[in-house]
Design an enzyme around this catalytic site. Structure first.
Site, mmCIF file in Angstrom:
data_model
loop_
_atom_site.group_PDB
_atom_site.id
_atom_site.type_symbol
_atom_site.label_atom_id
_atom_site.label_comp_id
_atom_site.label_asym_id
_atom_site.label_seq_id
_atom_site.Cartn_x
_atom_site.Cartn_y
_atom_site.Cartn_z
ATOM 1 N N SER A 123 0.836 -1.196 0.000
ATOM 2 C CA SER A 123 0.000 0.000 0.000
ATOM 3 C C SER A 123 0.870 1.244 0.000
ATOM 4 C CB SER A 123 -0.884 0.004 1.256
ATOM 5 O OG SER A 123 -1.577 1.229 1.406
ATOM 6 N N TYR A 175 -3.164 -0.139 10.371
ATOM 7 C CA TYR A 175 -3.085 -0.647 8.995
ATOM 8 C C TYR A 175 -1.771 -0.230 8.358
ATOM 9 C CZ TYR A 175 -4.295 -1.201 4.028
ATOM 10 O OH TYR A 175 -4.298 -1.559 2.697
#
Length: 239
Positions: free
Chosen positions: A126, A140
């Protein structure tokens, strides 16, 4: 890495990027595509083999690896996104993020690595591997940063058996995980096409969108400048 005729496995294949991956692998001529999920009955993509796999459960991973046997391509796509501030009331969601993105990815990779000599692994990381933008996403982001480091480390450890290890980094695709954000999003099929093109070309890292490209480029600069820009974009104020 050639996809045509390959035997591939995708985690988290029942929706979003995972579903787009299995569809693209079939379209590109993969001989066998294992589409895995915790609930394989939800997988409805024609031409794939549904398979139960919970990447947070060691017994599930072991059973899937035994059933699949030799493999050419492993795509570690399964993920979650929870409200997980690092300094919140408890660490339950932070642990869930790491159990999925770090430990889950690592344990699946460990199970299949001996079967991937001469093959390839693609890990979906990501843009948040390289920055943070708000407390709720901190768990996250930390887990994805760990997954990026894991990807680089595994690449070195598997070089001797000629297993290619590629990272796909992206920020904004039109998936369930991003459904609450009213912003422009890339179609999953476009991101997957870019990733698989990169995999076949032997790239070690594929940057999935312009946001991710800008974030990574900013790592070479002063973090004070970068986070001032993030704060201004989010809250309309500077530090």
């Amino acid at each position: 890495m050639q996809i045509t005729g390959a035997k591939a496995l995708v985690t988290g294949a029942n929706r979003g990027l995972g579903k787009a991956f299995v569809e693209a692998l079939v379209a590109r001529g993969a001989e066998t595509v294992y589409a895995t999920a915790r609930r394989p009955e939800l997988i409805d993509t024609p031409g794939v083999t549904p398979l139960h796999l919970d990447i947070t459960d060691a017994a599930s991973i072991e059973a899937a690896a035994a059933q699949v046997g030799e493999l050419d391509i492993l795509i570690n796509n399964a993920g979650i996104s929870t409200p997980a501030p690092l300094l919140g009331d408890n660490l339950d969601n932070v642990r869930r993020e790491f159990d999925t993105h770090f430990w889950g990815t690592l344990n699946v990779t460990r199970a299949f690595a001996p079967r991937l000599a001469g093959g390839a692994i693609l890990n979906v990381i990501s843009a948040l591997s390289w920055y943070v933008y708000g407390p709720a996403s901190n768990g996250y982001a930390a887990a994805k940063a760990a997954e990026w480091s894991l990807t680089n480390g595994v690449r070195i450890e598997l070089a001797g058996q000629k297993t290619q290890v590629t990272a796909l980094a992206l920020a904004i695709a039109d998936t369930d995980m991003m459904a609450a954000y009213d912003i422009p999003k890339l179609p999953p099929a476009d991101v997957v096409a870019l990733a698989l093109d990169g995999l076949e070309a032997g790239k070690l890292e594929v940057i999935g969108d312009n946001v991710t490209a800008k974030v990574k480029a900013a790592l070479a600069g002063d973090p004070a400048d970068f986070y001032a820009d993030v704060q201004a974009a989010l809250f309309g104020q500077t530090a």
